[in-house]
Motif scaffolding. Structure first.
Motif: not given
Length: 86
Positions: A61-62, A65-69, A72
């Motif tokens: 999940a981390v 999330s890092d990839e997503y942020l 973004k």
């Protein structure tokens, strides 16, 4: 009730565990998301084979999330750059 408001249920497998997921999105999208998470968990398992299931899930999940942020932020910077060129 419109077709887009109907909740759909489907069973997916993530990390060799079955989950029933419901949502108002296309079942194909649910499977795509589940396959993405499963693949990321497999990648994490290769890097750190001694993680228990909870640690594996949290670290996955981390990383997601890092990839997503990062994506973004990159998209926002590209939009600002494009708006500045107008």
């Amino acid at each position: 009730m419109g077709e887009d408001q109907i909740k759909r249920r489907t069973t997916v497998t993530i990390n060799s565990q079955s989950y029933v997921i419901s949502g108002k999105v296309d079942v194909g999208h649910i499977h795509e998301v589940a396959n993405f998470v499963d693949q990321k968990m497999k990648e994490m398992r290769k890097i750190s084979p001694y993680l228990d299931k909870t640690q594996l899930a949290v670290l996955t999940a981390v990383n997601i999330s890092d990839e997503y942020l990062r994506l973004k932020k990159q998209l926002e910077q590209e939009r600002q750059k494009k708006d500045g060129e107008k």
